[in-house]
Design a protein around this motif. Structure first.
Motif, PDB file in Angstrom:
ATOM      1  N   TRP A  23      50.118  24.360  23.925  1.00 47.95           N
ATOM      2  CA  TRP A  23      49.596  23.012  23.703  1.00 47.95           C
ATOM      3  C   TRP A  23      48.458  22.998  22.697  1.00 47.95           C
ATOM      4  O   TRP A  23      47.631  23.901  22.661  1.00 47.95           O
ATOM      5  CB  TRP A  23      49.114  22.407  25.017  1.00 47.95           C
ATOM      6  N   MET A  24      48.418  21.942  21.912  1.00 44.29           N
ATOM      7  CA  MET A  24      47.338  21.675  20.961  1.00 44.29           C
ATOM      8  C   MET A  24      46.585  20.449  21.468  1.00 44.29           C
ATOM      9  O   MET A  24      47.197  19.519  22.009  1.00 44.29           O
ATOM     10  CB  MET A  24      47.896  21.383  19.569  1.00 44.29           C
ATOM     11  N   TYR A  25      45.281  20.449  21.279  1.00 42.45           N
ATOM     12  CA  TYR A  25      44.429  19.348  21.727  1.00 42.45           C
ATOM     13  C   TYR A  25      43.484  18.954  20.600  1.00 42.45           C
ATOM     14  O   TYR A  25      43.125  19.778  19.773  1.00 42.45           O
ATOM     15  CB  TYR A  25      43.587  19.764  22.937  1.00 42.45           C
ATOM     16  N   GLY A  26      43.086  17.722  20.574  1.00 46.39           N
ATOM     17  CA  GLY A  26      42.128  17.275  19.583  1.00 46.39           C
ATOM     18  C   GLY A  26      41.669  15.861  19.867  1.00 46.39           C
ATOM     19  O   GLY A  26      42.007  15.270  20.892  1.00 46.39           O
ATOM     20  N   LYS A  27      40.934  15.334  18.922  1.00 52.70           N
ATOM     21  CA  LYS A  27      40.424  13.969  19.008  1.00 52.70           C
ATOM     22  C   LYS A  27      41.015  13.187  17.841  1.00 52.70           C
ATOM     23  O   LYS A  27      40.832  13.560  16.688  1.00 52.70           O
ATOM     24  CB  LYS A  27      38.893  13.991  18.916  1.00 52.70           C
ATOM     25  N   LEU A  28      41.760  12.124  18.142  1.00 58.59           N
ATOM     26  CA  LEU A  28      42.377  11.291  17.122  1.00 58.59           C
ATOM     27  C   LEU A  28      41.393  10.224  16.662  1.00 58.59           C
ATOM     28  O   LEU A  28      40.866   9.469  17.471  1.00 58.59           O
ATOM     29  CB  LEU A  28      43.653  10.626  17.645  1.00 58.59           C
ATOM     30  N   ILE A  29      41.149  10.189  15.362  1.00 58.39           N
ATOM     31  CA  ILE A  29      40.363   9.120  14.749  1.00 58.39           C
ATOM     32  C   ILE A  29      41.399   8.187  14.115  1.00 58.39           C
ATOM     33  O   ILE A  29      41.922   8.459  13.042  1.00 58.39           O
ATOM     34  CB  ILE A  29      39.393   9.671  13.671  1.00 58.39           C
ATOM     35  N   VAL A  78      48.689  10.332  23.389  1.00 61.00           N
ATOM     36  CA  VAL A  78      47.435   9.827  22.819  1.00 61.00           C
ATOM     37  C   VAL A  78      46.798   8.924  23.871  1.00 61.00           C
ATOM     38  O   VAL A  78      47.401   7.947  24.306  1.00 61.00           O
ATOM     39  CB  VAL A  78      47.681   9.041  21.510  1.00 61.00           C
ATOM     40  N   TYR A  79      45.595   9.283  24.279  1.00 63.82           N
ATOM     41  CA  TYR A  79      44.895   8.560  25.329  1.00 63.82           C
ATOM     42  C   TYR A  79      43.944   7.527  24.739  1.00 63.82           C
ATOM     43  O   TYR A  79      43.571   7.607  23.577  1.00 63.82           O
ATOM     44  CB  TYR A  79      44.140   9.545  26.231  1.00 63.82           C
ATOM     45  N   GLU A  80      43.557   6.563  25.558  1.00 66.13           N
ATOM     46  CA  GLU A  80      42.698   5.463  25.096  1.00 66.13           C
ATOM     47  C   GLU A  80      41.362   5.941  24.545  1.00 66.13           C
ATOM     48  O   GLU A  80      40.783   5.305  23.676  1.00 66.13           O
ATOM     49  CB  GLU A  80      42.480   4.445  26.215  1.00 66.13           C
ATOM     50  N   ASP A  81      40.877   7.081  25.033  1.00 68.65           N
ATOM     51  CA  ASP A  81      39.600   7.610  24.540  1.00 68.65           C
ATOM     52  C   ASP A  81      39.751   8.405  23.248  1.00 68.65           C
ATOM     53  O   ASP A  81      38.795   8.959  22.729  1.00 68.65           O
ATOM     54  CB  ASP A  81      38.910   8.458  25.610  1.00 68.65           C
ATOM     55  N   GLY A  82      40.985   8.485  22.717  1.00 66.25           N
ATOM     56  CA  GLY A  82      41.235   9.175  21.458  1.00 66.25           C
ATOM     57  C   GLY A  82      41.732  10.599  21.615  1.00 66.25           C
ATOM     58  O   GLY A  82      42.118  11.229  20.633  1.00 66.25           O
ATOM     59  N   GLU A  83      41.724  11.140  22.827  1.00 67.36           N
ATOM     60  CA  GLU A  83      42.248  12.491  23.024  1.00 67.36           C
ATOM     61  C   GLU A  83      43.738  12.501  22.695  1.00 67.36           C
ATOM     62  O   GLU A  83      44.460  11.550  22.992  1.00 67.36           O
ATOM     63  CB  GLU A  83      42.033  12.956  24.460  1.00 67.36           C
ATOM     64  N   ILE A  84      44.193  13.577  22.066  1.00 57.90           N
ATOM     65  CA  ILE A  84      45.597  13.728  21.715  1.00 57.90           C
ATOM     66  C   ILE A  84      46.060  15.123  22.103  1.00 57.90           C
ATOM     67  O   ILE A  84      45.311  16.100  21.950  1.00 57.90           O
ATOM     68  CB  ILE A  84      45.847  13.464  20.207  1.00 57.90           C
ATOM     69  N   ASN A  85      47.257  15.223  22.664  1.00 52.05           N
ATOM     70  CA  ASN A  85      47.874  16.488  23.048  1.00 52.05           C
ATOM     71  C   ASN A  85      49.257  16.523  22.427  1.00 52.05           C
ATOM     72  O   ASN A  85      49.969  15.518  22.445  1.00 52.05           O
ATOM     73  CB  ASN A  85      48.035  16.608  24.559  1.00 52.05           C
ATOM     74  N   TRP A  86      49.649  17.685  21.893  1.00 49.23           N
ATOM     75  CA  TRP A  86      50.991  17.821  21.333  1.00 49.23           C
ATOM     76  C   TRP A  86      51.429  19.273  21.356  1.00 49.23           C
ATOM     77  O   TRP A  86      50.629  20.174  21.570  1.00 49.23           O
ATOM     78  CB  TRP A  86      51.054  17.268  19.909  1.00 49.23           C
ATOM     79  N   ARG A  87      52.731  19.468  21.144  1.00 47.46           N
ATOM     80  CA  ARG A  87      53.324  20.798  20.984  1.00 47.46           C
ATOM     81  C   ARG A  87      54.116  20.805  19.696  1.00 47.46           C
ATOM     82  O   ARG A  87      54.718  19.806  19.322  1.00 47.46           O
ATOM     83  CB  ARG A  87      54.272  21.128  22.143  1.00 47.46           C
ATOM     84  N   TRP A  88      54.103  21.941  19.024  1.00 46.61           N
ATOM     85  CA  TRP A  88      54.889  22.094  17.793  1.00 46.61           C
ATOM     86  C   TRP A  88      56.371  22.205  18.135  1.00 46.61           C
ATOM     87  O   TRP A  88      56.729  22.762  19.147  1.00 46.61           O
ATOM     88  CB  TRP A  88      54.458  23.353  17.032  1.00 46.61           C
ATOM     89  N   ARG A  89      57.222  21.675  17.242  1.00 44.07           N
ATOM     90  CA  ARG A  89      58.671  21.854  17.412  1.00 44.07           C
ATOM     91  C   ARG A  89      59.086  23.145  16.763  1.00 44.07           C
ATOM     92  O   ARG A  89      58.524  23.661  15.870  1.00 44.07           O
ATOM     93  CB  ARG A  89      59.447  20.706  16.747  1.00 44.07           C
TER      94      ARG A  89
END
Length: 89
Positions: A23-29, A78-89
């Motif tokens: 899993w990858m995590y970050g903050k979406l702007i 993508v969560y309301e607070d801007g957190e984003i989680n994804w996995r590479w294909r």
């Protein structure tokens, strides 16, 4: 820095990126293009079930890095607070 895309539409910049296993995590702007996706992401992260079918297709989602390299991802959370989680294909 990464950019989140749906097809040819940039939805925002991903910052503070880190990895945990697959899993990858970050903050979406987000940028102005995210507006039509807000209800969709809210429904996904609260497990509701009405979606635009195109938005569910993993082939439509990808990340672009600083060097303009494009890499596919599975449908991101993508969560309301801007957190984003994804996995590479």
């Amino acid at each position: 820095m990464f950019l989140l895309y749906f097809q040819d539409e940039c939805l925002g910049e991903i910052q503070d990126i880190n990895t945990e296993g697959m899993w990858m995590y970050g903050k979406l702007i987000p940028n102005q293009n995210i507006v039509k996706f807000k209800d969709f992401f809210k429904a996904l992260t609260s497990e509701e079930s009405e979606y635009n079918e195109e938005w569910l297709k993993d082939d439509n989602w990808f990340i672009v890095d600083d060097h303009q390299n494009k890499r596919g991802i599975y449908l991101p959370a993508v969560y309301e607070d801007g957190e984003i989680n994804w996995r590479w294909r």
